[in-house]
Design a protein around this motif. Structure first.
Motif, PDB file in Angstrom:
ATOM      1  N   SER A 804      27.651  50.284  -8.535  1.00  0.00           N
ATOM      2  CA  SER A 804      28.778  51.093  -8.082  1.00  0.00           C
ATOM      3  C   SER A 804      28.259  52.488  -7.784  1.00  0.00           C
ATOM      4  O   SER A 804      28.063  53.305  -8.695  1.00  0.00           O
ATOM      5  CB  SER A 804      29.875  51.139  -9.151  1.00  0.00           C
ATOM      6  N   ALA A 805      28.003  52.740  -6.516  1.00  0.00           N
ATOM      7  CA  ALA A 805      27.431  54.026  -6.129  1.00  0.00           C
ATOM      8  C   ALA A 805      27.823  54.322  -4.693  1.00  0.00           C
ATOM      9  O   ALA A 805      28.236  53.442  -3.926  1.00  0.00           O
ATOM     10  CB  ALA A 805      25.915  53.988  -6.274  1.00  0.00           C
ATOM     11  N   SER A 806      27.676  55.580  -4.311  1.00  0.00           N
ATOM     12  CA  SER A 806      27.993  55.983  -2.942  1.00  0.00           C
ATOM     13  C   SER A 806      26.960  55.410  -1.983  1.00  0.00           C
ATOM     14  O   SER A 806      25.821  55.112  -2.369  1.00  0.00           O
ATOM     15  CB  SER A 806      28.014  57.508  -2.830  1.00  0.00           C
ATOM     16  N   ASN A 807      27.355  55.295  -0.739  1.00  0.00           N
ATOM     17  CA  ASN A 807      26.435  54.796   0.284  1.00  0.00           C
ATOM     18  C   ASN A 807      25.205  55.691   0.418  1.00  0.00           C
ATOM     19  O   ASN A 807      24.092  55.221   0.635  1.00  0.00           O
ATOM     20  CB  ASN A 807      27.158  54.690   1.631  1.00  0.00           C
ATOM     21  N   HIS A 808      25.422  56.984   0.290  1.00  0.00           N
ATOM     22  CA  HIS A 808      24.297  57.914   0.416  1.00  0.00           C
ATOM     23  C   HIS A 808      23.300  57.766  -0.725  1.00  0.00           C
ATOM     24  O   HIS A 808      22.088  57.892  -0.519  1.00  0.00           O
ATOM     25  CB  HIS A 808      24.821  59.350   0.487  1.00  0.00           C
ATOM     26  N   SER A 809      23.803  57.490  -1.913  1.00  0.00           N
ATOM     27  CA  SER A 809      22.894  57.297  -3.053  1.00  0.00           C
ATOM     28  C   SER A 809      22.064  56.035  -2.878  1.00  0.00           C
ATOM     29  O   SER A 809      20.863  56.008  -3.181  1.00  0.00           O
ATOM     30  CB  SER A 809      23.692  57.231  -4.353  1.00  0.00           C
ATOM     31  N   VAL A 810      22.684  54.961  -2.367  1.00  0.00           N
ATOM     32  CA  VAL A 810      21.943  53.725  -2.131  1.00  0.00           C
ATOM     33  C   VAL A 810      20.927  53.931  -1.011  1.00  0.00           C
ATOM     34  O   VAL A 810      19.782  53.453  -1.094  1.00  0.00           O
ATOM     35  CB  VAL A 810      22.898  52.568  -1.796  1.00  0.00           C
ATOM     36  N   ALA A 811      21.337  54.637   0.045  1.00  0.00           N
ATOM     37  CA  ALA A 811      20.411  54.913   1.148  1.00  0.00           C
ATOM     38  C   ALA A 811      19.213  55.732   0.657  1.00  0.00           C
ATOM     39  O   ALA A 811      18.056  55.455   1.019  1.00  0.00           O
ATOM     40  CB  ALA A 811      21.141  55.653   2.273  1.00  0.00           C
ATOM     41  N   GLU A 812      19.458  56.725  -0.181  1.00  0.00           N
ATOM     42  CA  GLU A 812      18.357  57.526  -0.721  1.00  0.00           C
ATOM     43  C   GLU A 812      17.476  56.690  -1.640  1.00  0.00           C
ATOM     44  O   GLU A 812      16.253  56.847  -1.643  1.00  0.00           O
ATOM     45  CB  GLU A 812      18.900  58.744  -1.468  1.00  0.00           C
ATOM     46  N   ALA A 813      18.102  55.802  -2.409  1.00  0.00           N
ATOM     47  CA  ALA A 813      17.318  54.922  -3.277  1.00  0.00           C
ATOM     48  C   ALA A 813      16.380  54.052  -2.453  1.00  0.00           C
ATOM     49  O   ALA A 813      15.236  53.794  -2.841  1.00  0.00           O
ATOM     50  CB  ALA A 813      18.249  54.063  -4.133  1.00  0.00           C
ATOM     51  N   LEU A 814      16.848  53.590  -1.293  1.00  0.00           N
ATOM     52  CA  LEU A 814      15.998  52.789  -0.408  1.00  0.00           C
ATOM     53  C   LEU A 814      14.800  53.604   0.066  1.00  0.00           C
ATOM     54  O   LEU A 814      13.659  53.115   0.073  1.00  0.00           O
ATOM     55  CB  LEU A 814      16.812  52.292   0.778  1.00  0.00           C
ATOM     56  N   LEU A 815      15.050  54.847   0.450  1.00  0.00           N
ATOM     57  CA  LEU A 815      13.946  55.706   0.891  1.00  0.00           C
ATOM     58  C   LEU A 815      12.969  55.984  -0.255  1.00  0.00           C
ATOM     59  O   LEU A 815      11.748  55.979  -0.057  1.00  0.00           O
ATOM     60  CB  LEU A 815      14.489  57.024   1.442  1.00  0.00           C
ATOM     61  N   LEU A 816      13.483  56.228  -1.457  1.00  0.00           N
ATOM     62  CA  LEU A 816      12.619  56.460  -2.619  1.00  0.00           C
ATOM     63  C   LEU A 816      11.806  55.214  -2.950  1.00  0.00           C
ATOM     64  O   LEU A 816      10.646  55.307  -3.379  1.00  0.00           O
ATOM     65  CB  LEU A 816      13.466  56.876  -3.822  1.00  0.00           C
ATOM     66  N   PHE A 817      12.413  54.059  -2.775  1.00  0.00           N
ATOM     67  CA  PHE A 817      11.708  52.805  -3.019  1.00  0.00           C
ATOM     68  C   PHE A 817      10.518  52.666  -2.068  1.00  0.00           C
ATOM     69  O   PHE A 817       9.398  52.346  -2.487  1.00  0.00           O
ATOM     70  CB  PHE A 817      12.675  51.635  -2.840  1.00  0.00           C
ATOM     71  N   LEU A 818      10.745  52.931  -0.784  1.00  0.00           N
ATOM     72  CA  LEU A 818       9.671  52.834   0.196  1.00  0.00           C
ATOM     73  C   LEU A 818       8.587  53.880  -0.065  1.00  0.00           C
ATOM     74  O   LEU A 818       7.392  53.616   0.104  1.00  0.00           O
ATOM     75  CB  LEU A 818      10.236  53.001   1.605  1.00  0.00           C
ATOM     76  N   GLU A 819       9.020  55.059  -0.487  1.00  0.00           N
ATOM     77  CA  GLU A 819       8.058  56.125  -0.778  1.00  0.00           C
ATOM     78  C   GLU A 819       7.199  55.786  -1.985  1.00  0.00           C
ATOM     79  O   GLU A 819       6.034  56.180  -2.079  1.00  0.00           O
ATOM     80  CB  GLU A 819       8.803  57.440  -1.028  1.00  0.00           C
ATOM     81  N   SER A 820       7.739  55.032  -2.940  1.00  0.00           N
ATOM     82  CA  SER A 820       7.028  54.737  -4.192  1.00  0.00           C
ATOM     83  C   SER A 820       6.038  53.594  -4.061  1.00  0.00           C
ATOM     84  O   SER A 820       5.243  53.358  -4.980  1.00  0.00           O
ATOM     85  CB  SER A 820       8.036  54.395  -5.290  1.00  0.00           C
ATOM     86  N   LEU A 821       6.047  52.871  -2.941  1.00  0.00           N
ATOM     87  CA  LEU A 821       5.125  51.744  -2.784  1.00  0.00           C
ATOM     88  C   LEU A 821       3.682  52.252  -2.823  1.00  0.00           C
ATOM     89  O   LEU A 821       3.308  53.143  -2.041  1.00  0.00           O
ATOM     90  CB  LEU A 821       5.378  51.023  -1.463  1.00  0.00           C
ATOM     91  N   PRO A 822       2.851  51.722  -3.695  1.00  0.00           N
ATOM     92  CA  PRO A 822       1.452  52.198  -3.747  1.00  0.00           C
ATOM     93  C   PRO A 822       0.698  51.897  -2.452  1.00  0.00           C
ATOM     94  O   PRO A 822      -0.174  52.662  -2.064  1.00  0.00           O
ATOM     95  CB  PRO A 822       0.867  51.437  -4.943  1.00  0.00           C
TER      96      PRO A 822
END
Length: 921
Positions: A804-822
């Motif tokens: 349960s989160a805002s669309n912007h928070s999920v979108a940012e989480a996606l970007l953080l996920f991609l950024e964290s890939l080694p």
């Protein structure tokens, strides 16, 4: 009280003579039974041309020296090439915590022995003497300059100036005095030396040239290096016997090491490890049969294999050229014969002609093996050749030192005395270099556990062949054993003193007709004998089996094995930390009161359940004593920062007035840089901080905790193999999958078929596709940190229905996920190719087609999702340029991560992504 002021007054005539602060110390001159108080002062003379010279001034005094009238100059000892000052331990005494420091002053003319008081004052004085030897001008004019300077004084007072060159020539280096004890200073051979952070000499000369042993550099470990044991159990206290007998200098590192050894039982526990010890004289044969009946049949998988061979190759080529194909043949046969229920790592192979020793450990124990050394001793012809002799491997397993010896002793029944001598030669000549080259080599007996195996060649005496065979037929092994030469020699204490051998319940292992179980039928008709043996020495050793293996018929010997449970001392890191802190606290109490001292409200910090990008803070207070002090967290040796990357201290340095306080915050934050190694187990939430007081002592702060693995920071292919949420998997599985190379992702060896893309990526994209396809400013407006933490927890636990989160928070989480890939979606290896073909869509698609399958799948999946977003651009106001700009730097990253990409590189990366947004996939 600082008595250097009194000395300064006696030097008033010397315009360039000064006393550096704290360079005077009161001691006792020891001459036979006589004890006389002396004041020692280090004087630096500044030459008019800018150079400097040093001398040690010795004063007599009748009371506490307050003014120049209270002292009388007795001797001047220039710091010349022939000057040495070294710490000694009278009559071989062990260092006792808090005792005085005894130093010996040597020149060409005399030797003086002084006792100096324990404490930082003496330590600083001795460090300054060391510096004087290094940086001083040690030319032959030293004597002349001090004579001129103090001529009015010494002519009227009758004191002595020691001539550094009594025969008018420069004396040779006194190398034999340089490194006999932990502290030694000399006025020569400093061209390749520097001062370390403690003021001790550290040799920096290049390797590759032979040096006299006495000139090897002494590398005293600092407290920080010792404390590294808290977080790395494979760094161990070694060479306990030698350490306890070493003469100690009053430096904290040496004292700490000494007391750690004495208190070893306080911070270690005994854990049993299963050892397989095997010996086989193969009579020059190549392996012709499987070795599993010997190495692994009927036993549980050992933790350690020690496998020895004799007569590996009897050819002249092996004897003279030490080269033989048999080494590889038998190594392969052993490796194939190891227990099938475990994976093993070869630690070491050592061979001397036909004597070979192999050491294996289970893979999970390999990290706890350290200080591995191997040596050989030939006792054959001329007492040197390698047809007879021994090879040995020594190593540390956790905190226990182990030496394994494989020997082939002299043959023939009558040669038992020669066998005895071979044993003694191996013991005396087998020496292992230590990690610290300035320490003396280790001998076999300087180990906690010794395992000795081999063809020892001791025979049955006083019985003829038929009597021996008859007793064997009757299985009267104990009766026969009474005539065994090894038993007789051990009872006479001529060999293997202190060793133990298990009961012989198997028939003799020599000599058989090759390929059979028949006794020797050759012309010589050798009497059967227990030539092949296994003995041991040490504590906590329990022999579980001792047997021969009749099934193997390759040789005229039968292989022998012995299985042991050996109690190994393993460090309990928490108890070790407490023991170390107790030792340090006891040292703190011994320090002089006139140095800075603080108290800390807390020294142990535990961060529980650390999560990705979730800040945790612990704080403590520094309360200063009565002396103004400057504090700073300092780097540990060999490290570039005072703490690990996920930790910071604020403030990290500062100044405290007397009786003042300051609060320090320790902040722990795991990000993309540090998450992957924490996921894999390569790093842990463990660190030691060293809080240093300028001019004072150091304080250790221990940091510990546990990290909860996350999909953030995990490789793409790792996540594809995780069908379960990452927090539901055992840590061992997470570690194994995280460390799995990208190249192995498609080998088909996994039990479960991997997913085409990470489920966590699908969860976020699917959420956005269902809820945010028309969201305005998507990927441009930041989300909430608290919502990101909620999203992360849902992904890591697999409870996506609770999201349960805002669309912007999920979108940012996606970007953080991609950024964290080694490894980014477009692998680093393809980065430059992508930039080169950024204007050619066909070539760009070809580059993508070469990506590993999972990476290619993720790329295509993301491009398809972004194209869906663009179809709704009228509502969400997104265009190709915005998305190419946002995702270009995430999907396509410069391999040189420490370098900021050029503007042209950024533009090319955006152009590359732009092509896939505007063209059909």
């Amino acid at each position: 009280m600082d008595q250097s002021v009194a000395i300064q007054e006696t030097l008033a005539e010397g315009e360039y003579c000064i006393i550096i602060s704290f360079l005077a110390v009161q001691g006792v001159l020891c001459e036979g039974d006589s004890r006389q108080s002396r004041l020692l002062g280090l004087v630096r003379y500044r030459l008019e041309h800018g150079g400097q010279e040093h001398a040690l001034f010795l004063y007599t005094h009748r009371r506490m020296a307050i003014t120049g009238d209270d002292v009388s100059l007795d001797q001047i000892v220039p710091v010349s090439r022939d000057f040495t000052l070294e710490e000694v331990s009278p009559d071989g005494e062990l260092y006792i915590l808090g005792s005085d420091v005894t130093v010996q002053l040597d020149t060409a003319e005399f030797s003086l022995l002084f006792r100096l008081p324990f404490g930082s004052h003496t330590r600083m004085f001795l460090q300054e003497v060391t510096k004087a030897c290094v940086v001083g001008n040690l030319s032959p004019t030293t004597h002349h300059q001090f004579m001129l300077l103090f001529k009015p004084v010494y002519m009227c007072s009758g004191f002595r100036i020691v001539n550094p060159y009594p025969h008018g020539t420069v004396l040779s280096t006194r190398a034999q005095c340089l490194h006999t004890v932990p502290f030694a200073v000399s006025g020569s051979n400093f061209n390749n030396s520097r001062l370390n952070e403690k003021g001790l000499l550290v040799d920096q000369s290049s390797g590759g040239q032979d040096k006299p042993e006495s000139l090897l550099p002494r590398q005293n470990k600092s407290k920080s290096e010792i404390t590294d044991m808290v977080r790395s159990s494979n760094i161990t206290v070694s060479n306990k016997a030698h350490m306890l007998s070493m003469q100690k200098f009053g430096l904290r590192d040496t004292i700490v090491k000494s007391h750690l050894i004495q208190k070893e039982e306080d911070y270690t526990y005994v854990q049993n490890f299963r050892f397989f010890v095997g010996t086989y004289n193969v009579n020059g044969q190549s392996p012709k049969e499987c070795l599993r009946p010997w190495l692994s049949h009927g036993i549980q998988a050992p933790d350690v294999y020690c496998v020895g061979f004799q007569e590996l190759d009897l050819s002249k080529e092996a004897f003279f050229f030490h080269d033989t194909p048999k080494e590889e043949e038998w190594f392969k046969a052993v490796s194939e014969g190891l227990h099938p229920d475990a994976k093993y790592a070869k630690v070491k192979l050592i061979r001397l002609v036909g004597i070979m020793l192999l050491l294996y450990v289970k893979q999970e124990h390999a990290a706890y093996i350290s200080e591995v050394e191997a040596e050989t001793v030939g006792t054959g012809i001329m007492g040197r050749m390698g047809n007879k002799g021994g090879v040995a491997i020594r190593f540390q397993l956790h905190n226990t030192s182990i030496c394994v010896v494989n020997s082939h002793l002299a043959a023939h029944t009558e040669e038992y005395e020669r066998r005895n001598q071979d044993y003694k030669d191996i013991c005396s000549r087998m020496q292992f270099c230590q990690v610290d080259p300035s320490l003396p080599p280790l001998t076999i007996n300087k180990h906690d556990v010794i395992l000795w195996l081999g063809d020892l060649n001791y025979r049955i005496e006083e019985l003829d062949v038929e009597q021996v065979k008859k007793l064997i037929e009757e299985k009267a092994f104990q009766t026969l054993y009474a005539y065994d030469q090894l038993k007789i020699q051990v009872a006479a204490k001529t060999v293997f003193e202190g060793f133990t051998e298990g009961e012989l319940t198997f028939q003799p292992t020599y000599k058989y007709d090759t390929g059979s179980d028949d006794w020797d039928t050759s012309e010589k008709c050798r009497a059967p004998a227990w030539c092949d043996r296994v003995l041991w020495k040490g504590k906590n050793i329990n022999q579980l089996s001792y047997q021969s293996h009749m099934a193997l018929k390759t040789s005229d010997h039968k292989p022998v094995s012995s299985v042991f449970d050996i109690g190994v001392r393993v460090i309990n890191e928490e108890l070790y930390r407490k023991t170390l802190e107790e030792i340090v606290r006891s040292l703190d109490k011994m320090e002089n009161a006139n140095i800075p001292s603080v108290s800390l409200s807390k020294r142990e910090f535990c961060f529980q359940n650390v999560k990705y990008m979730q800040l945790q803070v612990e704080s403590f207070t520094i309360h200063n004593g009565q002396v103004p002090c400057q504090f700073e967290f300092i780097n540990k040796p060999g490290e570039n920062s005072f703490c690990k990357q996920w930790l910071s201290a604020n403030p990290s340095k500062g100044f405290l007035l007397p009786d003042s306080d300051i609060e320090i915050e320790l902040e722990l934050f795991v990000n993309k840089t540090t998450a992957t190694k924490l996921n894999s187990g390569e790093d842990k939430i463990e660190d030691i901080l060293v809080l240093h007081l300028e001019g004072g002592k150091d304080y250790f702060l221990s940091v510990s905790g546990n990290y909860l693995p996350s999909c953030f920071g995990s490789p793409i292919h790792t996540l594809c193999y995780m069908r379960e949420p990452i927090l539901d998997l055992p840590l061992e599985t997470v570690s194994e999958l995280t460390l799995m190379p990208v190249q192995t992702e498609d080998d088909g060896s996994r039990l479960e078929k991997p997913m085409e893309i990470p489920k966590e990526l699908w969860m976020m994209v699917d959420y956005l596709y269902r809820n945010a396809i028309q969201q305005e400013d998507l990927f441009q407006q930041p989300g909430l940190r608290s919502e990101f933490e909620h999203i992360r927890d849902c992904l890591d636990t697999g409870m996506i229905d609770n999201l349960s989160a805002s669309n912007h928070s999920v979108a940012e989480a996606l970007l953080l996920f991609l950024e964290s890939l080694p490894e980014p979606v477009i692998c680093y290896s393809a980065y430059h190719n992508c930039l080169e073909c950024s204007g050619n869509y066909t070539a760009s698609k070809q580059v993508i087609s070469t990506l590993p399958t999972f990476h290619k799948n993720v790329f295509n999946y993301l491009m398809a999702f972004l194209q869906e977003l663009l179809k709704n651009s009228a509502k969400n106001h997104l265009d190709e340029n915005i998305l190419a700009s946002v995702f270009g730097s995430l999907l396509l990253r410069n391999p040189a991560q420490h370098q900021k990409p050029e503007i042209t590189e950024k533009k090319k990366a955006q152009e590359f992504i732009h092509q896939f947004l505007c063209n059909p996939l």
